[in-house]
Enzyme design. Structure first.
Site, PDB file in Angstrom:
ATOM      1  N   GLY A 156      -3.097  -5.826  11.395  1.00 25.97           N
ATOM      2  CA  GLY A 156      -2.370  -7.089  11.556  1.00 25.97           C
ATOM      3  C   GLY A 156      -1.275  -6.886  12.589  1.00 25.97           C
ATOM      4  O   GLY A 156      -1.369  -6.007  13.455  1.00 25.97           O
ATOM      5  N   ARG A 157      -0.215  -7.676  12.477  1.00 28.21           N
ATOM      6  CA  ARG A 157       0.867  -7.583  13.474  1.00 28.21           C
ATOM      7  C   ARG A 157       1.467  -6.185  13.508  1.00 28.21           C
ATOM      8  O   ARG A 157       1.675  -5.602  14.571  1.00 28.21           O
ATOM      9  CB  ARG A 157       1.979  -8.571  13.133  1.00 28.21           C
ATOM     10  CG  ARG A 157       1.593 -10.019  13.158  1.00 28.21           C
ATOM     11  CD  ARG A 157       2.777 -10.851  12.708  1.00 28.21           C
ATOM     12  NE  ARG A 157       2.441 -12.233  12.491  1.00 28.21           N
ATOM     13  CZ  ARG A 157       1.892 -12.714  11.377  1.00 28.21           C
ATOM     14  NH1 ARG A 157       1.613 -11.916  10.361  1.00 28.21           N
ATOM     15  NH2 ARG A 157       1.616 -13.994  11.270  1.00 28.21           N
ATOM     16  N   ILE A 158       1.771  -5.637  12.313  1.00 28.39           N
ATOM     17  CA  ILE A 158       2.435  -4.328  12.267  1.00 28.39           C
ATOM     18  C   ILE A 158       1.460  -3.233  12.700  1.00 28.39           C
ATOM     19  O   ILE A 158       1.825  -2.321  13.454  1.00 28.39           O
ATOM     20  CB  ILE A 158       3.027  -4.080  10.863  1.00 28.39           C
ATOM     21  CG1 ILE A 158       4.110  -5.128  10.559  1.00 28.39           C
ATOM     22  CG2 ILE A 158       3.599  -2.660  10.745  1.00 28.39           C
ATOM     23  CD1 ILE A 158       4.581  -5.168   9.112  1.00 28.39           C
ATOM     24  N   ALA A 237       2.833  -0.076   3.549  1.00 27.56           N
ATOM     25  CA  ALA A 237       2.334  -1.375   3.080  1.00 27.56           C
ATOM     26  C   ALA A 237       3.034  -1.751   1.774  1.00 27.56           C
ATOM     27  O   ALA A 237       4.170  -2.246   1.786  1.00 27.56           O
ATOM     28  CB  ALA A 237       0.818  -1.287   2.905  1.00 27.56           C
ATOM     29  N   ARG A 238       2.394  -1.490   0.659  1.00 30.67           N
ATOM     30  CA  ARG A 238       2.990  -1.645  -0.663  1.00 30.67           C
ATOM     31  C   ARG A 238       2.518  -0.448  -1.491  1.00 30.67           C
ATOM     32  O   ARG A 238       1.383   0.041  -1.310  1.00 30.67           O
ATOM     33  CB  ARG A 238       2.532  -2.937  -1.340  1.00 30.67           C
ATOM     34  CG  ARG A 238       3.180  -4.205  -0.803  1.00 30.67           C
ATOM     35  CD  ARG A 238       4.662  -4.319  -1.179  1.00 30.67           C
ATOM     36  NE  ARG A 238       5.259  -5.591  -0.789  1.00 30.67           N
ATOM     37  CZ  ARG A 238       5.975  -5.791   0.318  1.00 30.67           C
ATOM     38  NH1 ARG A 238       6.174  -4.796   1.181  1.00 30.67           N
ATOM     39  NH2 ARG A 238       6.504  -6.969   0.562  1.00 30.67           N
ATOM     40  N   GLU A 267       8.070   1.645  -8.004  1.00 34.65           N
ATOM     41  CA  GLU A 267       9.157   1.535  -7.040  1.00 34.65           C
ATOM     42  C   GLU A 267      10.339   0.829  -7.710  1.00 34.65           C
ATOM     43  O   GLU A 267      10.129  -0.262  -8.261  1.00 34.65           O
ATOM     44  CB  GLU A 267       8.664   0.716  -5.844  1.00 34.65           C
ATOM     45  CG  GLU A 267       9.617   0.772  -4.674  1.00 34.65           C
ATOM     46  CD  GLU A 267       9.052   0.081  -3.426  1.00 34.65           C
ATOM     47  OE1 GLU A 267       7.937   0.432  -2.994  1.00 34.65           O
ATOM     48  OE2 GLU A 267       9.729  -0.818  -2.919  1.00 34.65           O
ATOM     49  N   HIS A 286      11.854   2.120   0.807  1.00 38.49           N
ATOM     50  CA  HIS A 286      11.444   0.776   1.252  1.00 38.49           C
ATOM     51  C   HIS A 286      12.452   0.200   2.268  1.00 38.49           C
ATOM     52  O   HIS A 286      13.052  -0.849   2.038  1.00 38.49           O
ATOM     53  CB  HIS A 286      11.294  -0.169   0.038  1.00 38.49           C
ATOM     54  CG  HIS A 286      10.377  -1.330   0.305  1.00 38.49           C
ATOM     55  ND1 HIS A 286       9.622  -1.925  -0.670  1.00 38.49           N
ATOM     56  CD2 HIS A 286      10.100  -2.024   1.445  1.00 38.49           C
ATOM     57  CE1 HIS A 286       8.926  -2.928  -0.154  1.00 38.49           C
ATOM     58  NE2 HIS A 286       9.195  -2.997   1.132  1.00 38.49           N
TER      59      HIS A 286
END
Ligand code: DGY
Length: 326
Positions: A156-158, A237-238, A267, A286
């Site tokens: 994607g964008r990142i 990401a996550r 997290e 994060h």
């Protein structure tokens, strides 16, 4: 005419409160911590608009309590904490903040890649613990970034911004995503692979796929086993995109060489978690988008989304644009 009421779950940077006050009455959770669930639910019935953070769970329980709510805007690009389908079903647009954090987050991911592959944590610990001895030709030798093969999971964008950085480092770049992107291949010089092919071929793997049920534990025990024993894994990401137990085993047992993590599962990760003790695991809390400029841009983009909705316009950056089709 009565003014709309907006609940802001935590004080954001920039001119957010002023922007919102121009169109609504604004209540801001006054403490510098994530708003407790009970407080969020208690505020829900009075809210016409919600300005929230990724720390809040926006689910059916909240939406049921928020009978007047017409718009939600979150100061983040990821909206996996929000039940988008439930919002759409209720006709509630959800704002998010793409683009403004792309370069900053790509910098973080690339920084983690270098830090992990080049063993910065072990080196830093040697210094601060007084173990820095004489120069040793074999001490803390890591793996090269320049000239190696980078695997990007999620273009994607990142992911594309990471590819631009990889090009600067003379890397050969592989990517995987749900749909092959021939334009990105042309523009960025990236080569498509299936996930399994990418894991086997890449010297370093950076995960930036968005999190949804389909990417839960995308990087599991089998995926880690498919990687090279010399490889680095970066997760920007996550946390739940990577199976934490499997990652601990892979790092401790030499299945892969190193990991750099901006996100974890759970997290925050407790300081006594086995992952934290591993010298070949470099974790930051994060902070992917955490620069002064980017956080202000995110905060104000989220405010602009909410202002638009409260003024009866379409949100410029809406995570569930189908809400406007109805
Ligand atoms: C996001 O925006 O989703 C990040 O995780 C925080 O910048």
């Amino acid at each position: 005419m009565t003014r709309a009421q907006v609940v802001v779950t935590r004080r954001p940077p920039g001119a957010v409160v002023e922007m919102l006050r121009a169109v609504a009455e604004v209540w801001v959770f006054p403490e510098n911590r994530a708003i407790p669930r009970a407080e969020l639910l208690a505020r829900a019935p009075d809210a016409d608009g919600l300005y929230c953070m990724l720390t809040e769970r926006i689910d059916a329980e909240f939406l049921d309590a928020a009978g007047r709510l017409t718009a939600i805007s979150q100061m983040a690009v990821g909206v996996d904490n929000i039940d988008l389908a439930a919002c759409t079903a209720r006709g509630i647009p959800v704002g998010y903040t793409p683009d403004v954090l792309t370069e900053t987050t790509a910098d973080t991911a690339f920084g983690l890649l270098i830090a992990a592959a080049r063993r910065f944590r072990e080196g830093f610990e040697e210094v601060v613990e007084g173990r820095w001895g004489e120069w040793d030709p074999l001490a803390l030798v890591g793996r090269d970034i320049a000239g190696s093969t980078l695997g990007i999971v999620g273009l994607g964008r990142i992911g594309q911004a990471i590819a631009r950085r990889g090009a600067g480092f003379g890397m050969r770049m592989l990517y995987t995503k749900r749909r092959r992107d021939r334009r990105a291949e042309e523009v960025l010089g990236v080569e498509y692979r299936t996930l399994r092919e990418l894991l086997a071929e890449a010297d370093h793997v950076v995960v930036v796929a968005s999190f949804h049920p389909g990417t839960h534990h995308l990087i599991d025990r089998d995926a880690l086993a498919a990687m090279k024993p010399t490889a680095t894994l970066v997760n920007a990401a996550r946390g739940p995109v990577v199976d934490t137990d499997a990652l601990v085993e892979a790092l401790a047992g030499g299945t892969i060489a190193a990991a750099g993590l901006d996100v974890t599962d759970p997290e925050p990760i407790p300081a006594d978690h086995p992952l934290v003790a591993l010298p070949n695991c470099f974790i930051v809390p994060h902070i992917g988008s955490a620069t002064v400029r980017t956080r202000i841009r995110m905060a104000e983009r989220a405010a602009a989304n909410l202002v638009a909705a409260l003024e009866g316009r379409q949100m410029p950056y809406c995570a569930n644009p189908e809400v406007y089709d109805a």
